[in-house]
Design an enzyme around this catalytic site. Structure first.
Site, PDB file in Angstrom:
ATOM      1  NE  ARG A 297      22.919 -12.272 -19.510  1.00  0.00           N
ATOM      2  CZ  ARG A 297      22.865 -12.118 -18.174  1.00  0.00           C
ATOM      3  NH1 ARG A 297      23.188 -13.144 -17.391  1.00  0.00           N
ATOM      4  NH2 ARG A 297      22.483 -10.983 -17.654  1.00  0.00           N
TER       5      ARG A 297
ATOM      6  CG  ASP B 132      21.575  -3.043 -19.612  1.00  0.00           C
ATOM      7  OD1 ASP B 132      21.716  -1.852 -19.286  1.00  0.00           O
ATOM      8  OD2 ASP B 132      20.462  -3.626 -19.589  1.00  0.00           O
TER       9      ASP B 132
ATOM     10  CG  HIS C  58      22.314  -6.992  -8.903  1.00  0.00           C
ATOM     11  ND1 HIS C  58      21.000  -7.272  -9.187  1.00  0.00           N
ATOM     12  CD2 HIS C  58      22.390  -6.944  -7.537  1.00  0.00           C
ATOM     13  CE1 HIS C  58      20.314  -7.377  -8.066  1.00  0.00           C
ATOM     14  NE2 HIS C  58      21.121  -7.182  -7.050  1.00  0.00           N
TER      15      HIS C  58
ATOM     16  CB  CYS D 150      43.968 -14.457 -13.138  1.00  0.00           C
ATOM     17  SG  CYS D 150      44.662 -13.057 -12.253  1.00  0.00           S
TER      18      CYS D 150
ATOM     19  CB  CYS E 199      46.810 -15.397  -9.006  1.00  0.00           C
ATOM     20  SG  CYS E 199      45.051 -15.632  -9.361  1.00  0.00           S
TER      21      CYS E 199
ATOM     22  N   GLY F 161      10.292  -1.559 -14.133  1.00  0.00           N
ATOM     23  CA  GLY F 161      10.620  -2.847 -14.731  1.00  0.00           C
ATOM     24  C   GLY F 161      11.388  -3.796 -13.848  1.00  0.00           C
TER      25      GLY F 161
ATOM     26  CG  ASN G 185       6.237  -4.368 -13.822  1.00  0.00           C
ATOM     27  OD1 ASN G 185       5.859  -5.225 -14.615  1.00  0.00           O
ATOM     28  ND2 ASN G 185       7.261  -4.553 -12.997  1.00  0.00           N
TER      29      ASN G 185
HETATM   30  C1  BJW Z   1       8.537  -4.618 -17.901  1.00  0.00           C
HETATM   31  C2  BJW Z   1       8.715  -4.701 -19.263  1.00  0.00           C
HETATM   32  C3  BJW Z   1       8.602  -3.513 -19.952  1.00  0.00           C
HETATM   33  C4  BJW Z   1       8.976  -6.654 -18.534  1.00  0.00           C
HETATM   34  N1  BJW Z   1       8.333  -2.397 -19.302  1.00  0.00           N
HETATM   35  N2  BJW Z   1       8.251  -3.501 -17.262  1.00  0.00           N
HETATM   36  C5  BJW Z   1      15.942 -11.880   2.015  1.00  0.00           C
HETATM   37  C6  BJW Z   1      14.921 -12.788   1.858  1.00  0.00           C
HETATM   38  C7  BJW Z   1      15.067 -13.867   0.994  1.00  0.00           C
HETATM   39  C8  BJW Z   1      16.243 -14.063   0.279  1.00  0.00           C
HETATM   40  C9  BJW Z   1      17.252 -13.165   0.437  1.00  0.00           C
HETATM   41  C10 BJW Z   1      17.094 -12.094   1.287  1.00  0.00           C
HETATM   42  N3  BJW Z   1      18.235 -11.357   1.232  1.00  0.00           N
HETATM   43  C11 BJW Z   1      19.086 -11.942   0.382  1.00  0.00           C
HETATM   44  C12 BJW Z   1      18.520 -13.049  -0.111  1.00  0.00           C
HETATM   45  C13 BJW Z   1      19.169 -13.982  -1.083  1.00  0.00           C
HETATM   46  C14 BJW Z   1      19.196 -13.486  -2.500  1.00  0.00           C
HETATM   47  C15 BJW Z   1      17.769 -13.213  -2.933  1.00  0.00           C
HETATM   48  O1  BJW Z   1      17.289 -12.091  -2.965  1.00  0.00           O
HETATM   49  N4  BJW Z   1      17.071 -14.241  -3.376  1.00  0.00           N
HETATM   50  C16 BJW Z   1      15.698 -14.088  -3.859  1.00  0.00           C
HETATM   51  C17 BJW Z   1      15.578 -14.767  -5.203  1.00  0.00           C
HETATM   52  C18 BJW Z   1      14.762 -14.612  -2.832  1.00  0.00           C
HETATM   53  N5  BJW Z   1      20.024 -12.301  -2.632  1.00  0.00           N
HETATM   54  C19 BJW Z   1      21.339 -12.397  -2.816  1.00  0.00           C
HETATM   55  O2  BJW Z   1      21.905 -13.483  -2.827  1.00  0.00           O
HETATM   56  C20 BJW Z   1      22.128 -11.108  -2.957  1.00  0.00           C
HETATM   57  N6  BJW Z   1      23.248 -11.117  -2.082  1.00  0.00           N
HETATM   58  C21 BJW Z   1      23.122 -11.087  -0.748  1.00  0.00           C
HETATM   59  O3  BJW Z   1      22.051 -10.991  -0.201  1.00  0.00           O
HETATM   60  O4  BJW Z   1      24.315 -11.166  -0.112  1.00  0.00           O
HETATM   61  C22 BJW Z   1      24.340 -11.268   1.308  1.00  0.00           C
HETATM   62  C23 BJW Z   1      25.799 -11.279   1.693  1.00  0.00           C
HETATM   63  C24 BJW Z   1      26.272 -10.314   2.539  1.00  0.00           C
HETATM   64  C25 BJW Z   1      27.625 -10.326   2.897  1.00  0.00           C
HETATM   65  C26 BJW Z   1      28.481 -11.293   2.380  1.00  0.00           C
HETATM   66  C27 BJW Z   1      27.998 -12.250   1.503  1.00  0.00           C
HETATM   67  C28 BJW Z   1      26.642 -12.245   1.155  1.00  0.00           C
HETATM   68  C29 BJW Z   1      22.718 -11.001  -4.375  1.00  0.00           C
HETATM   69  C30 BJW Z   1      21.670 -10.903  -5.430  1.00  0.00           C
HETATM   70  C31 BJW Z   1      22.347 -10.924  -6.809  1.00  0.00           C
HETATM   71  C32 BJW Z   1      21.317 -10.970  -7.937  1.00  0.00           C
HETATM   72  N7  BJW Z   1      21.987 -11.232  -9.165  1.00  0.00           N
HETATM   73  C33 BJW Z   1      21.201 -11.286 -10.398  1.00  0.00           C
HETATM   74  C34 BJW Z   1      22.108 -11.800 -11.526  1.00  0.00           C
HETATM   75  C35 BJW Z   1      23.106 -10.725 -11.956  1.00  0.00           C
HETATM   76  C36 BJW Z   1      24.037 -11.247 -13.013  1.00  0.00           C
HETATM   77  C37 BJW Z   1      23.342 -11.616 -14.304  1.00  0.00           C
HETATM   78  O5  BJW Z   1      22.753 -10.739 -14.954  1.00  0.00           O
HETATM   79  O6  BJW Z   1      23.413 -12.800 -14.668  1.00  0.00           O
HETATM   80  O7  BJW Z   1      20.665  -9.984 -10.691  1.00  0.00           O
HETATM   81  S1  BJW Z   1      19.732 -12.308 -10.277  1.00  0.00           S
HETATM   82  C38 BJW Z   1      18.740 -11.296 -11.326  1.00  0.00           C
HETATM   83  O8  BJW Z   1      17.614 -10.782 -10.575  1.00  0.00           O
HETATM   84  C39 BJW Z   1      19.619 -10.074 -11.686  1.00  0.00           C
HETATM   85  C40 BJW Z   1      18.638  -8.946 -11.553  1.00  0.00           C
HETATM   86  O9  BJW Z   1      19.328  -7.717 -11.363  1.00  0.00           O
HETATM   87  C41 BJW Z   1      17.793  -9.363 -10.394  1.00  0.00           C
HETATM   88  C42 BJW Z   1      16.446  -8.695 -10.339  1.00  0.00           C
HETATM   89  O10 BJW Z   1      15.667  -9.038 -11.437  1.00  0.00           O
HETATM   90  P1  BJW Z   1      14.737  -7.960 -12.127  1.00  0.00           P
HETATM   91  O11 BJW Z   1      15.574  -6.889 -12.719  1.00  0.00           O
HETATM   92  O12 BJW Z   1      13.691  -7.537 -11.189  1.00  0.00           O
HETATM   93  O13 BJW Z   1      14.142  -8.798 -13.369  1.00  0.00           O
HETATM   94  P2  BJW Z   1      12.860  -9.771 -13.412  1.00  0.00           P
HETATM   95  O14 BJW Z   1      12.994 -10.573 -14.649  1.00  0.00           O
HETATM   96  O15 BJW Z   1      12.687 -10.488 -12.151  1.00  0.00           O
HETATM   97  O16 BJW Z   1      11.638  -8.762 -13.533  1.00  0.00           O
HETATM   98  C43 BJW Z   1      11.429  -7.979 -14.717  1.00  0.00           C
HETATM   99  C44 BJW Z   1      10.204  -7.112 -14.466  1.00  0.00           C
HETATM  100  O17 BJW Z   1      10.038  -6.249 -15.566  1.00  0.00           O
HETATM  101  C45 BJW Z   1       8.907  -7.896 -14.319  1.00  0.00           C
HETATM  102  O18 BJW Z   1       8.180  -7.373 -13.197  1.00  0.00           O
HETATM  103  C46 BJW Z   1       8.152  -7.623 -15.614  1.00  0.00           C
HETATM  104  O19 BJW Z   1       6.730  -7.604 -15.434  1.00  0.00           O
HETATM  105  C47 BJW Z   1       8.669  -6.253 -15.969  1.00  0.00           C
HETATM  106  N8  BJW Z   1       8.704  -5.936 -17.389  1.00  0.00           N
HETATM  107  N9  BJW Z   1       8.955  -6.039 -19.587  1.00  0.00           N
HETATM  108  C48 BJW Z   1       8.129  -2.445 -17.926  1.00  0.00           C
HETATM  109  N10 BJW Z   1       8.720  -3.506 -21.311  1.00  0.00           N
END
Ligand code: BJW
Length: 247
Positions: free
Chosen positions: A71, A105, A120, A154, A157, A194, A220
């Site tokens: 990626r 990105d 993120h 690393c 370490c 998005g 969106n």
């Molecule tokens: C267009 C388009 C065009 C297409 N024009 N539009 C509360 C309730 C339930 C669960 C949880 C909660 N709180 C926390 C959680 C757990 C979890 C979570 O949210 N899970 C859910 C799945 C339910 N959250 C976490 O674990 C987070 N951490 C946390 O809560 O920590 C607590 C903690 C505290 C203290 C100590 C320890 C812990 C961390 C979340 C990390 C997310 N990481 C990722 C991966 C990043 C690395 C990588 O890239 O590999 O982040 S997951 C992935 O999803 C990525 C994104 O940033 C994120 C969001 O996705 P996004 O950007 O919305 O993409 P899509 O694909 O979902 O949507 C694209 C949209 O674009 C669509 O709507 C399309 O229609 C649209 N689209 N083309 C306009 N041309």
């Protein structure tokens, strides 16, 4: 709630502080896959639990590291699109613009946006899984296809290096989170561009802004259900919709 485009234009022109909150869809027109698209999304053929959690990394570090190196390599050949450029240009016309992105990105920065808040993390950074010290790792010039690659060690370490992104179950960077919350509390207009709004706590940012009195405009390709006053959904590709709204 439907709103006449000239009403939204007026909101942009009169805003003192616009918060732009972006997700993978803003980079889709640059050729970077979103996550949750059923056919083309990164999760369509991959289990997020295996690729985007600390547990998945420990279980198969070479698979996860190879996927992220692929990626990173792909990102280097991608360019900002019309949506990134329209967002960057907004800063010339509005007293204050804050860009908060969930994306890993650097396309907002390459389009000219300053001080982008990354909730993120970043594909372009690397740190040790154990001691968390940052490390520099070049991207291989040999074309990668996501094949397994053993992570480098690393220099401090000897632990395994990992990508500098936030995986599920990990805390968001505290400083980035606090700055995003502060921006949400002071913005008078929020453009939510998005994102599926499924991942927390990031998904709270537009809600916090709305509770603080801001107008929220979703951009969106899919209609976003809007139940509230001061909330609007503009449907279409981000590049086109933002060029129209902000042009
Ligand atoms: C267009 C388009 C065009 C297409 N024009 N539009 C509360 C309730 C339930 C669960 C949880 C909660 N709180 C926390 C959680 C757990 C979890 C979570 O949210 N899970 C859910 C799945 C339910 N959250 C976490 O674990 C987070 N951490 C946390 O809560 O920590 C607590 C903690 C505290 C203290 C100590 C320890 C812990 C961390 C979340 C990390 C997310 N990481 C990722 C991966 C990043 C690395 C990588 O890239 O590999 O982040 S997951 C992935 O999803 C990525 C994104 O940033 C994120 C969001 O996705 P996004 O950007 O919305 O993409 P899509 O694909 O979902 O949507 C694209 C949209 O674009 C669509 O709507 C399309 O229609 C649209 N689209 N083309 C306009 N041309």
């Amino acid at each position: 709630m439907a709103a006449r485009p000239d009403t939204l234009h007026d909101l942009v022109e009169k805003a003192g502080h616009i918060l732009v909150f972006t997700g993978a869809g803003v980079s889709a027109e640059s050729g970077i896959a979103t996550f949750r698209d059923a056919l083309t999304g990164l999760w369509a053929n991959n289990d997020p639990q295996q690729l985007a959690t600390p547990e998945g990394f420990i279980a198969d570090p070479a698979r996860v590291w190879g996927w992220y190196q692929w990626r990173r390599q792909q990102l280097l050949s991608r360019e900002p699109n019309a949506a990134h450029r329209a967002i960057a240009a907004l800063a010339q016309r509005v007293p204050k613009v804050t860009v908060v992105t969930q994306n890993v990105d650097d396309l907002h920065e390459r389009a000219g946006s300053d001080a982008v808040i990354h909730l993120h993390g970043s594909l372009l950074t690397t740190r040790c899984f154990d001691c968390e010290k940052p490390a520099q790792v070049p991207v291989d010039e040999v074309p990668l296809d996501g094949a397994a690659i053993t992570p480098p060690s690393c220099g401090h370490c000897g632990g395994m290096l990992r990508p500098g992104v936030v995986w599920f179950g990990e805390a968001l960077p505290e400083d980035a989170w606090q700055r995003a919350v502060a921006a949400a509390q002071s913005a008078d207009l929020v453009l939510v561009v998005g994102t599926s709004g499924l991942v927390y706590p990031a998904a709270q940012i537009p809600q916090l802004a709305w509770e603080g009195g801001a107008t929220v405009v979703h951009v969106n390709t899919e209609p976003v259900p809007v139940a509230a006053e001061r909330e609007h959904s503009l449907v279409g590709p981000a590049g086109e919709v933002l060029a129209e709204l902000l042009g």
